[in-house]
Design an enzyme around this catalytic site. Structure first.
Site, PDB file in Angstrom:
ATOM      1  CB  ILE A   1      -0.877  -0.219   1.308  1.00  0.00           C
ATOM      2  CG1 ILE A   1      -2.067  -1.131   0.966  1.00  0.00           C
ATOM      3  CG2 ILE A   1      -1.722   1.230   1.490  1.00  0.00           C
ATOM      4  CD1 ILE A   1      -3.036  -1.513   2.135  1.00  0.00           C
TER       5      ILE A   1
ATOM      6  NE  ARG B   1      -6.482  -3.365  11.222  1.00  0.00           N
ATOM      7  CZ  ARG B   1      -6.849  -3.535   9.897  1.00  0.00           C
ATOM      8  NH1 ARG B   1      -7.080  -2.297   9.307  1.00  0.00           N
ATOM      9  NH2 ARG B   1      -7.265  -4.429   9.585  1.00  0.00           N
TER      10      ARG B   1
ATOM     11  CD  GLU C   1     -11.955   0.986  12.871  1.00  0.00           C
ATOM     12  OE1 GLU C   1     -11.116   2.155  12.842  1.00  0.00           O
ATOM     13  OE2 GLU C   1     -12.177   0.173  11.975  1.00  0.00           O
TER      14      GLU C   1
ATOM     15  CG  HIS D   1     -11.675   1.076   8.767  1.00  0.00           C
ATOM     16  ND1 HIS D   1     -11.122   0.131   9.750  1.00  0.00           N
ATOM     17  CD2 HIS D   1     -11.046   0.517   7.610  1.00  0.00           C
ATOM     18  CE1 HIS D   1     -10.405  -0.724   9.323  1.00  0.00           C
ATOM     19  NE2 HIS D   1     -10.137  -0.561   7.920  1.00  0.00           N
TER      20      HIS D   1
HETATM   21  C1  8YV Z   1     -11.542  -3.460   5.621  1.00  0.00           C
HETATM   22  C2  8YV Z   1      -9.208  -3.711   6.339  1.00  0.00           C
HETATM   23  O1  8YV Z   1     -12.267  -2.401   5.841  1.00  0.00           O
HETATM   24  O2  8YV Z   1      -7.877  -4.827   4.624  1.00  0.00           O
HETATM   25  C3  8YV Z   1      -8.099  -4.593   5.924  1.00  0.00           C
HETATM   26  O3  8YV Z   1      -7.200  -4.733   6.771  1.00  0.00           O
HETATM   27  O4  8YV Z   1      -9.320  -3.078   7.549  1.00  0.00           O
HETATM   28  C4  8YV Z   1     -10.091  -3.098   5.342  1.00  0.00           C
HETATM   29  O5  8YV Z   1      -9.743  -3.368   4.018  1.00  0.00           O
HETATM   30  C5  8YV Z   1     -11.906  -4.516   6.426  1.00  0.00           C
HETATM   31  O6  8YV Z   1     -11.032  -5.558   6.631  1.00  0.00           O
HETATM   32  C6  8YV Z   1     -13.367  -4.773   5.757  1.00  0.00           C
HETATM   33  O7  8YV Z   1     -14.035  -5.529   7.043  1.00  0.00           O
END
Ligand code: 8YV
Length: 315
Positions: free
Chosen positions: A156, A234, A263, A281
């Protein structure tokens, strides 16, 4: 033949729920009136858990399912899964990397632009008639050509950097080691040096107990009164109380956050600050990406029960 029994910790969109229900016997934990009774009733039959990144799976749930083989996470982050409990109980874990990278990077960059150019306030200025009554909107701050810091140059972080390069930004990053795929960007070992460099500090590192509050008061203050912190990783990666204090005092110019401690509840202090952009999120929350995440989560479950190698194992 009976279907494998899967404990589902949170809801999914219909386009995932329908195929999940077809392939597996889904036990909906999130609908249980009493989750302890539910686990006591079904725990011994559960062979896999389907969860979401932010939900993970804690030791109590893992241990309540003595025949658990796999936890399939819908999300790239698996910090909320108790990996020690998984190791002790020989439980495999999968996540959904790659398919969400572009959208998460897009939202991070959009948050930087939106916040730096004051787009939320500017929109309100138009809607409430201030443009007509008060005149021009106060001037904002430039993005292109300024200095960016990326804390964590994984998938990312790298995609964020590629986008920022398009804005002609001076890009530096911190990580455990320099990355050969980013030869044009400066590698700074110490996150404090990165914070001193950055007008915009992107927090993009995978969270773990080791990275908890890695962005501490010192780092926040080093970004400074003209700087901005953007978090698309996070909440635990940032000391939230120190962040709020710095936003209040002006020691930090601004923040743009997609993630919060506890959250969807969030520290109410955030709501009274006008120098923070708050997002629910949803960095991976496009239809395209969520469909791909759901497919990969299901493909891992399917592969496991077919005796095939897991597609994206983390444990
Ligand atoms: C999502 C995330 O919002 O990929 C992750 O770790 O936190 C996010 O992509 C989440 O997992 C979907 O519930």
């Amino acid at each position: 033949m009976s279907k494998p029994i899967v404990l589902q910790l949170r809801p999914y969109p219909e386009w995932d729920q329908i195929p999940l229900d077809e392939a597996f016997e889904m036990k909906r934990y999130f609908e249980a009136e009493d989750t302890d009774v539910f686990l006591a009733q079904h725990g011994a039959n559960i062979r896999a858990i389907a969860t979401r990144g932010e939900r993970g799976a804690e030791r109590e749930i893992i241990e309540a399912c003595p025949n658990l083989e796999l936890i399939s996470v819908y999300g790239v982050g698996f910090d909320a899964v108790d990996l020690d409990a998984c190791k002790e109980n020989q439980v495999r874990v999968t996540n959904t990397p790659d398919v969400l990278t572009g959208d998460v990077a897009d939202l991070g960059v959009a948050m930087m632009l939106c916040q730096s150019r004051g787009m939320i306030g500017a929109e309100a200025w138009v809607r409430d008639g201030s443009w007509g009554t008060k005149g021009l909107y106060p001037l904002t701050r430039r993005v292109f050509g300024r200095k960016a810091g990326i804390l964590g140059l994984g998938r990312i972080g790298f995609e964020v950097g590629k986008r920022l390069a398009g804005f002609g930004m001076d890009i530096a990053y911190s990580d455990i080691a320099a990355k050969d795929y980013a030869p044009d960007w400066s590698f700074l070992t110490d996150p404090l040096d990165l914070a001193k460099h950055a007008d915009f500090l992107f927090v993009t590192l995978a969270a773990s107990t080791k990275t908890r509050h890695i962005v501490n008061a010192e780092i926040i203050n080093a970004v400074g009164p003209e700087g901005m912190i953007i978090n698309i990783s996070r909440a635990s990666n940032i000391d939230e109380n120190a962040l709020i204090a710095a936003l209040k005092s002006g020691a930090l110019g601004a923040a743009a956050l997609d993630v919060f401690e506890g959250e969807p509840a969030l520290n109410p202090e955030f709501l009274s600050l006008d120098n923070v952009l708050l997002q629910p999120h949803h960095a991976s929350g496009t239809i395209e990406t969520r469909k791909a995440m759901g497919q990969l989560m299901r493909d891992n479950l399917t592969a496991h029960f077919a005796g095939q190698p897991l597609l994206t194992p983390v444990l």
